[in-house]
Design an enzyme around this catalytic site. Sequence first.
Site, mmCIF file in Angstrom:
data_model
loop_
_atom_site.group_PDB
_atom_site.id
_atom_site.type_symbol
_atom_site.label_atom_id
_atom_site.label_comp_id
_atom_site.label_asym_id
_atom_site.label_seq_id
_atom_site.Cartn_x
_atom_site.Cartn_y
_atom_site.Cartn_z
ATOM 1 N N LYS A 14 10.060 -10.245 4.469
ATOM 2 C CA LYS A 14 8.583 -9.552 4.553
ATOM 3 C C LYS A 14 7.797 -10.816 5.331
ATOM 4 O O LYS A 14 7.210 -11.976 4.130
ATOM 5 C CB LYS A 14 8.157 -8.923 3.909
ATOM 6 N N CYS A 63 9.830 6.503 -6.211
ATOM 7 C CA CYS A 63 10.573 5.139 -7.527
ATOM 8 C C CYS A 63 10.267 3.985 -7.475
ATOM 9 O O CYS A 63 8.735 3.782 -6.960
ATOM 10 C CB CYS A 63 12.084 5.615 -6.733
ATOM 11 N N CYS A 95 14.208 10.394 1.373
ATOM 12 C CA CYS A 95 14.933 9.332 0.623
ATOM 13 C C CYS A 95 15.850 9.825 -0.297
ATOM 14 O O CYS A 95 15.637 10.173 -1.158
ATOM 15 C CB CYS A 95 13.425 8.522 0.158
ATOM 16 N N CYS A 154 7.583 1.023 -2.415
ATOM 17 C CA CYS A 154 6.950 0.503 -0.589
ATOM 18 C C CYS A 154 5.526 1.021 -0.390
ATOM 19 O O CYS A 154 5.953 0.686 0.332
ATOM 20 C CB CYS A 154 7.678 1.825 -0.012
ATOM 21 N N CYS A 206 4.784 6.944 -0.990
ATOM 22 C CA CYS A 206 5.932 7.174 0.004
ATOM 23 C C CYS A 206 5.998 8.242 0.359
ATOM 24 O O CYS A 206 5.936 9.126 0.067
ATOM 25 C CB CYS A 206 7.184 5.964 -0.915
ATOM 26 N N LYS A 263 16.424 -8.382 2.544
ATOM 27 C CA LYS A 263 14.997 -8.454 3.017
ATOM 28 C C LYS A 263 14.146 -9.542 3.121
ATOM 29 O O LYS A 263 14.211 -9.968 2.336
ATOM 30 C CB LYS A 263 14.135 -6.858 3.039
ATOM 31 N N ARG A 268 13.834 3.469 12.191
ATOM 32 C CA ARG A 268 11.716 3.192 11.773
ATOM 33 C C ARG A 268 12.398 1.702 13.452
ATOM 34 O O ARG A 268 12.851 1.135 13.483
ATOM 35 C CB ARG A 268 11.984 2.366 10.940
ATOM 36 N N ARG A 297 12.451 -8.441 8.973
ATOM 37 C CA ARG A 297 11.173 -6.941 8.823
ATOM 38 C C ARG A 297 10.311 -7.226 9.711
ATOM 39 O O ARG A 297 9.920 -8.301 10.323
ATOM 40 C CB ARG A 297 11.385 -6.332 7.535
#
Length: 577
Positions: A223, A487, A448, A491, A442, A221, A89, A158
């Site tokens: 953001k 899931c 994934c 995302c 996603c 993480k 990414r 991120r």
Amino acid sequence: MTVTLSPSDRSRDLSQPLDRLGPDETLKASSDQLRGTISQGLLDRLTGAVAPDDTKLMKFHGIYQQDDRDLRDERRRQKLEPAYQFMARVRLPGGVCTPAQWLKMDELARAYGQETLRLTTRQTFQFHWLLKHNLKATIQGLHEVLLDTVSACGDDARGVMCSVNPHLSALHAEVYALSKQASDHAIPRMRAYHEIWYGQERVASSEPEEPFYGRTYMPRKFKIGFAIPPVNDIDVYAQDLGFIAIADETGLQGFNVAIGGGLGRTDQAPATYPRLADVIGFVKPGDVLAVCDAVMGVQRDYGDRKDRSHARFKYTIDDRGLDWIKGDIERRLGFELGEARAYDFVSNGDAIGWRTGDDGRHHLTLFIENGRIANLPGRALMDGFRDIAEIHDGEFRLTPNQNLTIAQISDEKRPEIERLLEKHGLCGLNRQSALRLNSMACVALPTCGLAMAESERYLPSLLTRIETLLDRHRLTDKPITIRMSGCPNGCSRPYIAEIGLSGRAPGKYNLYLGGGFHGQRLNRMYLENVGEEAILAALDTTLSHYARERLETEPFGDFVIRAGYVKEVKAGKDFNS
């Protein structure tokens, strides 16, 4: 193994020292500042994978180890290791990309990424299908155009997001510049990255490698995003730290500060939940970097380092209380936040089509279904955008909704770009129903490792069936946000969509209804673990009712609450009730 944080690993303001760490915290603390054994693993030609600990450390380098799940069972039967490959990414603050950078991305994707690129919901690119022996070449290729993958994943700050408001060109430029500064300021220093991927020598120093992050970085993480009203395209309330631009006729005045957003959750774990950020005050533009330090510092020092499922900033806030957190932020800043200023959001979608900015230059935003750039039958997206990049003298902007803006087009270049769009079959990208234009998914299967169900590969066909319902109820042109995730991690930000779907098992999803049209409200589960037939039946009922009895300007998410299909979610803790 028990690791004790040394004074250099934590802020001197830490009032309750954490003496024990969970397994991932222990790994970070003993990783030699994220070096691990990554360099050695890249040289091992006997496997397409790296060591399990290194797979976690490589996330800080912007890289995820994955495998082709379509082939997993067959390879197991043949007693072969999984078809390992990697996702990388790119760190792309605010989603702004130069034509030269686009051409390099295209070159690398054709060489190593099976001739496809993915535009993400955080305004950046993902390469999929990278093989281990091609990782260095990919990252060094990015370096040639001043791009990298530092901090695009992992327990750190991120990629920083920024609204794409093409008609507000001057304001966007000013806010984007601040978002870029925030990104450069907040990421780890990552000497390991330069050594492993660029081949630089390790330099001895008496100074700590990570003066802010220490040896254990963030608990999870973190953001950050910058929104420019009236469009909440970045879903600012889903950010750990959000800056909402306040401007008047004289220009940018500052930002309202919002903290505590986050959408990840775990099925059958009611202690986990999505949460929307709270606005806590106002700051001037010159205070943005100090606010980043103060807010991140609170989470670094008080976030849960034992239970990763409870380690996001949203839980730190709910555990300690918003007033306490705000007070500690202000103590670190050395001043009190100003009173929040008035602002108004009207949507969280993109302004699809042509727009002319206040600088007189043109901007074309194109719908890219689920962010997938590839050469498709009748629509050569890879070839088309490569040809446009070769003659474009402006920018590309990746939107937070997986779409693409060809920005800053001059009067002279516009006819050439229109001709190339026609040549490659791209003129029809925006000729979609309002529902499809407000959809996101996603990646999910097959790459994934967390996916429980299809998402990117399935949503287009499901939308076709829902469009039949919309046509029947004369709602084809009514914008409704719909998002699908393979899931519960969220995302694609499904928990703030008017219609949200999260995967539970192959062909099975939770259906959520009632999110806010401009991202201001969480939705609530309406059906659990159901297949397509039940989803379509539920939507047929609610859409029919909406068509008959909606108020003139009432969004679908508001209607399903007013009509009693779901109760309004007023706080993250109520999401599972």
